[in-house]
Scaffold this motif. Structure first.
Motif, PDB file in Angstrom:
ATOM      1  N   UNK A  14     -24.213  -4.142 -47.945  1.00  0.00           N
ATOM      2  CA  UNK A  14     -23.541  -3.290 -48.917  1.00  0.00           C
ATOM      3  C   UNK A  14     -22.464  -2.503 -48.192  1.00  0.00           C
ATOM      4  N   UNK A  15     -21.244  -2.531 -48.732  1.00  0.00           N
ATOM      5  CA  UNK A  15     -20.153  -1.747 -48.181  1.00  0.00           C
ATOM      6  C   UNK A  15     -20.108  -0.414 -48.920  1.00  0.00           C
ATOM      7  N   UNK A  16     -19.932   0.674 -48.184  1.00  0.00           N
ATOM      8  CA  UNK A  16     -19.945   2.006 -48.792  1.00  0.00           C
ATOM      9  C   UNK A  16     -18.838   2.866 -48.196  1.00  0.00           C
ATOM     10  N   UNK A  71     -25.147  10.495 -43.258  1.00  0.00           N
ATOM     11  CA  UNK A  71     -26.514  10.886 -43.605  1.00  0.00           C
ATOM     12  C   UNK A  71     -27.513   9.880 -43.043  1.00  0.00           C
ATOM     13  N   UNK A  72     -28.728  10.006 -43.480  1.00  0.00           N
ATOM     14  CA  UNK A  72     -29.781   9.092 -43.074  1.00  0.00           C
ATOM     15  C   UNK A  72     -29.829   7.844 -43.948  1.00  0.00           C
ATOM     16  N   UNK A  73     -28.893   7.709 -44.872  1.00  0.00           N
ATOM     17  CA  UNK A  73     -28.906   6.607 -45.822  1.00  0.00           C
ATOM     18  C   UNK A  73     -28.855   5.229 -45.163  1.00  0.00           C
ATOM     19  N   UNK A  74     -28.009   4.974 -44.158  1.00  0.00           N
ATOM     20  CA  UNK A  74     -28.008   3.632 -43.545  1.00  0.00           C
ATOM     21  C   UNK A  74     -29.364   3.242 -42.963  1.00  0.00           C
ATOM     22  N   UNK A  75     -30.030   4.167 -42.291  1.00  0.00           N
ATOM     23  CA  UNK A  75     -31.346   3.858 -41.736  1.00  0.00           C
ATOM     24  C   UNK A  75     -32.380   3.667 -42.841  1.00  0.00           C
ATOM     25  N   UNK A  76     -32.315   4.491 -43.883  1.00  0.00           N
ATOM     26  CA  UNK A  76     -33.262   4.386 -44.984  1.00  0.00           C
ATOM     27  C   UNK A  76     -33.129   3.041 -45.690  1.00  0.00           C
TER      28      UNK A  76
END
Length: 116
Positions: A18-20, A27-32
């Motif tokens: 997913x490209x964002x 934030x912690x979103x990529x790891x999550x």
């Protein structure tokens, strides 16, 4: 942001990347997303040393697509109460766009290029 990613994973399990926007990479979103959804979240970054407006190829595809669907009057304003109705109108706009392109005769001509 996590709800659309969950829905994406459930409806399209074949998507793995997913490209964002670059704001989501802090934030912690990529790891999550990697741990819980098995998705790779890749930020679209500006070129180093660039100043001012720069066209980013991945983001340009999204902006261009939004511009196309805004040609459908119904999509210019959010009149719908349910998100499913808005989604249906977006799908309708893209289906209309694609069927017109498929039915077009002859090569594509760009309106901006005028021959003298």
């Amino acid at each position: 942001m996590t709800a659309p990613l969950w829905q994406l994973r459930l409806t399209h399990p074949q998507i793995t990347q997913v490209w964002a926007d670059s704001a989501y990479s802090r934030d912690l979103l990529p790891n999550w997303t990697q741990v819980h959804l098995w998705l790779t979240l890749r930020p679209v970054l500006r070129p180093k040393g660039s100043k001012g407006f720069v066209v980013l190829p991945r983001r340009w595809k999204v902006e261009r697509s939004i511009g196309w669907i805004m040609n459908a009057r119904r999509n210019c304003r959010d009149y719908e109460r349910l998100p499913q109705n808005s989604e249906a109108h977006l799908n309708w706009a893209f289906i209309t766009l694609m069927t017109r392109r498929l039915a077009r005769k002859g090569p594509r001509t760009d309106r901006r290029e005028r021959k003298p």
